[in-house]
Design a protein around this motif. Sequence first.
Motif, PDB file in Angstrom:
ATOM      1  N   LEU A  77      32.066   4.004  73.584  1.00 32.21           N
ATOM      2  CA  LEU A  77      31.314   4.272  72.354  1.00 32.21           C
ATOM      3  C   LEU A  77      32.182   4.009  71.128  1.00 32.21           C
ATOM      4  CD1 LEU A  77      29.301   7.491  73.260  1.00 32.21           C
ATOM      5  CD2 LEU A  77      28.407   5.245  72.815  1.00 32.21           C
ATOM      6  N   VAL A  78      33.446   4.473  71.197  1.00 32.68           N
ATOM      7  CA  VAL A  78      34.344   4.263  70.057  1.00 32.68           C
ATOM      8  C   VAL A  78      34.607   2.774  69.866  1.00 32.68           C
ATOM      9  CG1 VAL A  78      36.673   4.657  69.224  1.00 32.68           C
ATOM     10  CG2 VAL A  78      35.386   6.520  70.205  1.00 32.68           C
ATOM     11  N   VAL A 118      22.779   1.945  66.689  1.00 30.85           N
ATOM     12  CA  VAL A 118      24.011   2.390  67.337  1.00 30.85           C
ATOM     13  C   VAL A 118      24.208   3.889  67.153  1.00 30.85           C
ATOM     14  CG1 VAL A 118      26.507   2.287  67.122  1.00 30.85           C
ATOM     15  CG2 VAL A 118      25.198   0.205  67.297  1.00 30.85           C
ATOM     16  N   ILE A 119      23.973   4.355  65.917  1.00 39.20           N
ATOM     17  CA  ILE A 119      24.146   5.784  65.659  1.00 39.20           C
ATOM     18  C   ILE A 119      23.184   6.588  66.519  1.00 39.20           C
ATOM     19  CG2 ILE A 119      23.867   7.561  63.910  1.00 39.20           C
ATOM     20  CD1 ILE A 119      25.011   5.704  61.908  1.00 39.20           C
ATOM     21  N   LYS A 146      24.510   6.871  70.033  1.00 43.75           N
ATOM     22  CA  LYS A 146      25.622   7.824  70.111  1.00 43.75           C
ATOM     23  C   LYS A 146      25.116   9.252  70.010  1.00 43.75           C
ATOM     24  CE  LYS A 146      28.954   4.753  67.943  1.00 43.75           C
ATOM     25  NZ  LYS A 146      29.050   3.895  69.090  1.00 43.75           N
ATOM     26  N   LEU A 181      31.672  -2.877  65.712  1.00 43.62           N
ATOM     27  CA  LEU A 181      30.589  -2.999  64.735  1.00 43.62           C
ATOM     28  C   LEU A 181      31.128  -3.267  63.339  1.00 43.62           C
ATOM     29  CD1 LEU A 181      27.521  -2.698  64.775  1.00 43.62           C
ATOM     30  CD2 LEU A 181      27.830  -0.385  64.001  1.00 43.62           C
ATOM     31  N   ILE A 182      32.276  -2.672  62.996  1.00 46.76           N
ATOM     32  CA  ILE A 182      32.781  -2.949  61.643  1.00 46.76           C
ATOM     33  C   ILE A 182      33.786  -4.086  61.636  1.00 46.76           C
ATOM     34  CG2 ILE A 182      32.416  -0.640  60.758  1.00 46.76           C
ATOM     35  CD1 ILE A 182      35.367  -0.171  61.080  1.00 46.76           C
ATOM     36  N   ASP A 207      27.595   0.249  73.481  1.00 44.71           N
ATOM     37  CA  ASP A 207      26.854   1.488  73.338  1.00 44.71           C
ATOM     38  C   ASP A 207      26.056   1.811  74.581  1.00 44.71           C
ATOM     39  OD1 ASP A 207      27.758   2.106  70.878  1.00 44.71           O
ATOM     40  OD2 ASP A 207      25.771   2.730  70.214  1.00 44.71           O
ATOM     41  N   ALA A 211      33.140   8.320  65.764  1.00 40.55           N
ATOM     42  CA  ALA A 211      32.622   6.960  65.928  1.00 40.55           C
ATOM     43  C   ALA A 211      31.337   6.768  65.134  1.00 40.55           C
ATOM     44  CB  ALA A 211      32.385   6.666  67.410  1.00 40.55           C
ATOM     45  N   VAL A 229      33.147   7.777  76.263  1.00 38.98           N
ATOM     46  CA  VAL A 229      33.581   7.984  74.875  1.00 38.98           C
ATOM     47  C   VAL A 229      34.414   6.810  74.402  1.00 38.98           C
ATOM     48  CG1 VAL A 229      35.021   9.412  73.402  1.00 38.98           C
ATOM     49  CG2 VAL A 229      33.440  10.480  74.982  1.00 38.98           C
ATOM     50  N   VAL A 264      32.253   6.083  61.679  1.00 41.89           N
ATOM     51  CA  VAL A 264      32.716   4.706  61.521  1.00 41.89           C
ATOM     52  C   VAL A 264      31.524   3.756  61.438  1.00 41.89           C
ATOM     53  CG1 VAL A 264      33.919   2.848  62.707  1.00 41.89           C
ATOM     54  CG2 VAL A 264      34.936   5.099  62.605  1.00 41.89           C
ATOM     55  N   SER A 265      30.501   3.982  62.309  1.00 39.39           N
ATOM     56  CA  SER A 265      29.347   3.080  62.278  1.00 39.39           C
ATOM     57  C   SER A 265      28.553   3.239  60.993  1.00 39.39           C
ATOM     58  CB  SER A 265      28.417   3.332  63.463  1.00 39.39           C
ATOM     59  OG  SER A 265      29.099   3.866  64.537  1.00 39.39           O
ATOM     60  N   ALA A 282      27.410  -3.744  69.537  1.00 36.60           N
ATOM     61  CA  ALA A 282      26.461  -2.637  69.522  1.00 36.60           C
ATOM     62  C   ALA A 282      25.681  -2.568  70.825  1.00 36.60           C
ATOM     63  CB  ALA A 282      25.509  -2.810  68.342  1.00 36.60           C
ATOM     64  N   TYR A 287      29.628   3.275  58.157  1.00 34.45           N
ATOM     65  CA  TYR A 287      30.141   2.293  57.198  1.00 34.45           C
ATOM     66  C   TYR A 287      29.283   1.048  57.215  1.00 34.45           C
ATOM     67  CZ  TYR A 287      33.181  -1.334  55.360  1.00 34.45           C
ATOM     68  OH  TYR A 287      33.686  -2.391  54.659  1.00 34.45           O
ATOM     69  N   ARG A 288      28.882   0.604  58.437  1.00 35.72           N
ATOM     70  CA  ARG A 288      28.086  -0.611  58.555  1.00 35.72           C
ATOM     71  C   ARG A 288      26.693  -0.394  57.973  1.00 35.72           C
ATOM     72  NH1 ARG A 288      29.435  -4.928  57.771  1.00 35.72           N
ATOM     73  NH2 ARG A 288      31.113  -4.989  59.280  1.00 35.72           N
ATOM     74  N   ALA A 321      31.783   1.168  68.079  1.00 35.64           N
ATOM     75  CA  ALA A 321      31.777   1.434  66.645  1.00 35.64           C
ATOM     76  C   ALA A 321      32.819   0.575  65.936  1.00 35.64           C
ATOM     77  CB  ALA A 321      32.046   2.914  66.393  1.00 35.64           C
ATOM     78  N   GLY A 329      23.211  -0.847  62.821  1.00 35.83           N
ATOM     79  CA  GLY A 329      24.017   0.361  62.649  1.00 35.83           C
ATOM     80  C   GLY A 329      23.238   1.616  62.978  1.00 35.83           C
ATOM     81  N   VAL A 345      34.908  13.266  69.074  1.00 39.95           N
ATOM     82  CA  VAL A 345      35.329  11.866  69.008  1.00 39.95           C
ATOM     83  C   VAL A 345      34.119  10.963  68.781  1.00 39.95           C
ATOM     84  CG1 VAL A 345      36.383   9.987  70.295  1.00 39.95           C
ATOM     85  CG2 VAL A 345      37.345  12.261  70.425  1.00 39.95           C
ATOM     86  N   ILE A 346      33.011  11.269  69.486  1.00 38.67           N
ATOM     87  CA  ILE A 346      31.803  10.456  69.295  1.00 38.67           C
ATOM     88  C   ILE A 346      31.305  10.584  67.855  1.00 38.67           C
ATOM     89  CG2 ILE A 346      29.441  10.063  70.052  1.00 38.67           C
ATOM     90  CD1 ILE A 346      30.183  11.041  72.754  1.00 38.67           C
TER      91      ILE A 346
END
Lengths: 167, 96, 100
Positions: C16-17, B39-40, B43, C23-24, C40, B16, C13, B19-20, C36, B22-23, C20, B36, B12-13
């Motif tokens: 975190l989701v 954030v990655i 995670k 963020l968009i 996070d 996510a 989790v 998804v990030s 963020a 994309y930014r 994300a 972005g 799941v992470i």
Amino acid sequence: MRKLFVFVMLFAVWLVLSGHFDPLHLAFGLVCSALVAQCSSKLLLAEVPAPHLPAAAWGAVRFLPWLLYEIFLANLHVVYLVCRPDRLRPQIVRFRTHLRGDVAKVVLGNAITLTPGTITLDIVGDEFIVHAVSDVSAASLQTGEMERRIGRALRQPAGAPPDGSGV
Amino acid sequence: MSATFFLGASLVILAAVTVSLYRVIRGPSIIDRIVGVNVIGTKTIAVIVLTGHLFGRVEFFVDIALLYALINFVGALALSRYFERKGVDVTSERAR
Amino acid sequence: MTVVGMVLVCGGVFFLVTGAVGLIRFPDIYTRMHAAGKCDTLGSLLVLTGLACHEGLVLASAKLLIVALFILITSPTATHAIARAARRNRIEGWTRGEDR
């Protein structure tokens, strides 16, 4: 006194990170911690007077649960905003702090960044420039609750004159 | 049982992270991309630690996670300081 | 303790989701940084402490807590540095009523 405090902290971190408890590794840890404490103890928390260090550390420990609770509330707020982006109302707030010293300001800046819908954009002297994500967050900033708690944790009397005993 | 749970959590992470991403690719300005990436990185720390549990060697993977956190922090600081001084190309900001 | 750890990891989790997605979804840099910086931080804190609970009282969980403390200190600092870079570059924030 300050050196002893830094040494104990460094050695505790060494113990946890190395994970070996035989005499050789312990000796390495002792030598390294002593060396670092001797050379650069002035860099760490330079503004808290040495006799206050244990009290300040204890204050930080007591400050932490409240901070975590506030962070949790902040996150719920952000989750709500993620679901309803139409409730966003970004604005920039300026305010002056009466905390003195870089450590206190750094702690306040970080705490602001972490808690309800606010991010520290810039610190110019005593003035904090803060970005708030909604009206509620901007209002919560004005109460000064966080400043008081940090001042208490770092042994700075709230609202004291700038040449107070705290620094 | 717990292995399956932690595998699911890291998947799941990873979703996510996608998804990030994309930014990072789209992000109108360079600052968005830095956010972005940061954030990655955060995670990824969580994923590394969970992976460590899956392999049954948390104590090794935690060291990797600590290093990753360090690099992530220093990288974000360096990038933002650099672009603070150099200046962001504002035209790409407007082009969106 | 195992169950507590799993609940904490689940919460982490989730945050975190959400970070994300925020963020968009958010309209400008500053609001994105809210998503963020906060979600996070708490998300990874919860995952790390949850795993520490799950591991029980071993050295690895102490290390996990050190990583968590490190993230608690550095993550807002990084967010602040990025926000300051954005502000010094005079990137304008989105205000209510503007088109996204």
